[in-house]
Design a protein around this motif. Structure first.
Motif, PDB file in Angstrom:
ATOM      1  N   ASP A  59       0.871  -1.187   0.000  1.00 24.34           N
ATOM      2  CA  ASP A  59       0.000   0.000   0.000  1.00 24.34           C
ATOM      3  C   ASP A  59       0.902   1.229   0.000  1.00 24.34           C
ATOM      4  OD1 ASP A  59      -2.241  -1.611   0.407  1.00 24.34           O
ATOM      5  OD2 ASP A  59      -2.401  -1.175   2.541  1.00 24.34           O
ATOM      6  N   ILE A  60       0.539   2.225  -0.807  1.00 25.13           N
ATOM      7  CA  ILE A  60       1.324   3.471  -0.835  1.00 25.13           C
ATOM      8  C   ILE A  60       0.363   4.664  -0.821  1.00 25.13           C
ATOM      9  CG2 ILE A  60       3.011   4.860  -2.116  1.00 25.13           C
ATOM     10  CD1 ILE A  60       3.929   2.240  -3.451  1.00 25.13           C
ATOM     11  N   ILE A  61       0.679   5.635   0.018  1.00 25.14           N
ATOM     12  CA  ILE A  61      -0.126   6.861   0.073  1.00 25.14           C
ATOM     13  C   ILE A  61       0.659   7.998  -0.581  1.00 25.14           C
ATOM     14  CG2 ILE A  61      -1.178   8.572   1.597  1.00 25.14           C
ATOM     15  CD1 ILE A  61      -1.593   6.386   3.660  1.00 25.14           C
ATOM     16  N   VAL A  62       0.013   8.710  -1.468  1.00 26.63           N
ATOM     17  CA  VAL A  62       0.639   9.868  -2.125  1.00 26.63           C
ATOM     18  C   VAL A  62      -0.011  11.131  -1.581  1.00 26.63           C
ATOM     19  CG1 VAL A  62       0.957  11.045  -4.336  1.00 26.63           C
ATOM     20  CG2 VAL A  62       1.041   8.563  -4.229  1.00 26.63           C
ATOM     21  N   GLY A  63       0.823  12.163  -1.313  1.00 23.86           N
ATOM     22  CA  GLY A  63       0.257  13.466  -0.941  1.00 23.86           C
ATOM     23  C   GLY A  63       0.014  13.622   0.540  1.00 23.86           C
ATOM     24  N   GLN A 111      -2.696  14.604  -7.612  1.00 20.32           N
ATOM     25  CA  GLN A 111      -3.142  13.803  -8.760  1.00 20.32           C
ATOM     26  C   GLN A 111      -1.971  13.528  -9.704  1.00 20.32           C
ATOM     27  OE1 GLN A 111      -6.508  12.673  -9.265  1.00 20.32           O
ATOM     28  NE2 GLN A 111      -5.417  11.372 -10.731  1.00 20.32           N
ATOM     29  N   GLU A 112      -1.170  14.576  -9.940  1.00 28.08           N
ATOM     30  CA  GLU A 112      -0.042  14.422 -10.859  1.00 28.08           C
ATOM     31  C   GLU A 112       0.952  13.381 -10.334  1.00 28.08           C
ATOM     32  OE1 GLU A 112       2.768  17.764 -12.226  1.00 28.08           O
ATOM     33  OE2 GLU A 112       0.702  18.388 -12.681  1.00 28.08           O
ATOM     34  N   ARG A 113       1.260  13.471  -9.027  1.00 21.25           N
ATOM     35  CA  ARG A 113       2.186  12.496  -8.423  1.00 21.25           C
ATOM     36  C   ARG A 113       1.584  11.092  -8.475  1.00 21.25           C
ATOM     37  NH1 ARG A 113       4.267  15.857  -3.030  1.00 21.25           N
ATOM     38  NH2 ARG A 113       4.970  17.653  -4.237  1.00 21.25           N
TER      39      ARG A 113
END
Ligand code: SAM
Ligand code: SF4
Length: 467
Positions: free
Chosen positions: A307-311, A361-363
């Motif tokens: 699992d990975i969280i961005v932002g 969103q971009e990341r």
């Protein structure tokens, strides 16, 4: 007389799927039968998730759709169960007064009682703070006969700053090992061939248990070994271990236990040490990669998901590049990627540096593109190999769909009933599934060859737990 019908919709994680099997079991024991049509249902149950914000929006959207049906049929009962029920409690009825029962995560055993009371006394709410009866002790109705979710612990003692689970599921409460084993023996006797052991942090299983007359508590490795001895079972899975609590004895137990599948869900969350610290995830990127290497050395053909969280609040471009770097090095077979969602009541929701949605969103898109490319490469490496596939249901293009021991989805031509084991040759690869053909000799059932080194990795460096 026509039996009353129930419609049950489940959102979120496997723990909710497990609880939904119990909701279905309770309603069936009370004389209900399932329906897929809300208009046909006497009871509609939403078993909810609170992990991300859009889960809230979806619930209130769904409740809005039901409102005209409830107006047309005031005898219909609407139930909101699960994590959002626990989190929002009475607010749910303020926002949707046509809801009849709000039942939190700890109050599930009282569901039928609440429904009956709603008939005579009006709307009911039970969001008690403590689990008294494990949901696992309730009757279960499973959608498939060959697989079962088995809860080994509820709740979580960690305090990851982004996560609402400790607030809605409470502190960790492990189930006595005898109860877990009794359930697994019973399942195997009824023809279940695959189980998934469930807990928010499976490798802290047992730390809160005391065994009368014994100086030692049963730990997760003991449980794996004990479940591996259950006759009739063919596959054991578990989710999720926390990288901080991963210990060599768990790797040993996995490597020694032939029924434990060659797949591990190993949540990374972020590849930046700075962000991991802010998340209160008490491992660091190099330690995480080190563990992965040890796991792969002990179980060479193991598939890894994460699992990975961005932002996350304050995540800089550099932090994000660190995550991409770990993703490139770790070569995950699969990643569940999430955009950070502030959850009321969590520490991260109050942090400075909440990021702009477009930037996130971009990341996110960059991460997904990288992971898809890696997943496809990993899948291509399977082409030409043989695999044991356990059929789960119908494939998208006709034929059947199943899973390898490594949890890879395989589509195979022909009609095959759920629960059938097939020996398959892998002939095509896509980022999220493989194409397979029946191996010469047709439907099989032989155990896939296991090439495991019996390696006992050195003791892990113990970082001071951050609690
Ligand atoms: N116990 C598991 C662990 O420690 O990794 C996590 C369980 S949680 C139900 C599943 C996943 O949801 C987490 O691993 C995390 O990636 C994601 N998640 C949790 N809270 C989130 C949030 N506020 N925003 C975005 N994703 C989140
Ligand atoms: Fe949430 Fe962290 Fe517990 Fe997982 S370990 S359930 S992410 S608090």
């Amino acid at each position: 007389m026509r039996q009353p019908r129930y419609l049950l919709r489940t959102f979120g994680c496997q723990m909710n799927e497990h609880d939904s099997e119990r909701i279905a079991g309770l309603l069936t024991a009370d004389g209900y039968v399932a329906t897929r049509e809300a208009a046909d249902a006497s009871v509609v149950v939403f078993n909810t998730c609170a992990i991300r914000e859009n889960a809230d929006n979806r619930l209130y959207g769904n409740l809005g759709h039901l409102r005209p049906l409830k107006q047309a049929n005031p005898r219909m009962r609407i139930v909101v169960a699960g994590c959002l029920a626990q989190k929002d409690g009475g607010t749910i009825r303020e926002r949707a007064p046509w809801v009849d029962v709000v039942v939190g995560t700890h109050a599930l055993p009282g569901l039928l009682d609440l429904l009956h009371r709603a008939e005579t006394e009006g709307p009911q709410l039970d969001v008690r703070e403590q689990t008294e009866i494990f949901p696992s002790a309730l009757p279960a109705l499973r959608e498939v006969a060959h697989h079962a979710w088995v809860s080994i612990a509820v709740g979580c003692d960690n305090a990851c700053t982004f996560c609402i689970v400790p607030l809605v599921r409470g502190p960790q409460l492990s189930r006595p090992i005898g109860d877990v084993l009794a359930e697994v023996h019973g399942l195997a006797r009824r023809g279940v061939v695959e189980i998934t052991l469930l807990g928010q942090n499976v490798n802290t299983y047992g730390r809160d248990l005391t065994v009368p007359g014994s100086a030692r508590r049963p730990l997760f490795a003991d449980l794996l070994r004990a479940v591996n001895r259950v006759e009739g079972l063919r596959r054991i899975r578990f989710t999720s271990p926390h990288p901080h609590d991963f210990t060599p004895d768990v790797i040993d137990a996995m490597a020694e236990s032939d029924k434990v599948c060659e797949h591990i869900h190993f949540p990374l969350q972020s590849g930046s040490d700075r962000v991991l610290r802010a998340m209160r995830r008490s491992y660091r990127r190099e330690r995480y990669l080190d563990w992965l290497e040890r796991i792969r050395a002990a179980i060479p053909d193991i598939a890894v998901s994460t699992d990975i969280i961005v932002g996350f609040p304050g995540e800089t471009q550099e932090d994000f590049e660190d995550t991409l770097d770990v993703v490139r090095r770790a070569r995950f077979d699969q990643a569940y990627t999430f955009q950070y969602s502030p959850r009321p009541g969590t520490r991260a929701a109050e942090m400075d540096g909440q990021l702009d949605k477009h930037e996130v969103q971009e990341r996110f898109d960059r991460l997904v593109a990288l992971q898809e490319a890696i997943a496809l490469e990993q899948m291509r490496e399977q082409v030409g190999s043989s695999a044991e596939v356990l059929i789960e249901g119908l494939g998208r293009k006709g034929g059947a769909r199943g899973r390898t021991r490594g949890n890879r989805v395989v589509h195979v031509g022909g009609e095959h009933a759920p629960g059938t084991f097939l020996d398959v040759r892998i002939v095509g690869a896509h980022p999220h599934h493989l194409d397979g053909e029946l191996a010469a000799g047709g439907p099989g059932g032989s155990r896939s060859e296991r090439k495991r080194a019996s390696v006992s990795p050195p003791e892990p460096r113990e970082p001071a737990p951050i609690r």
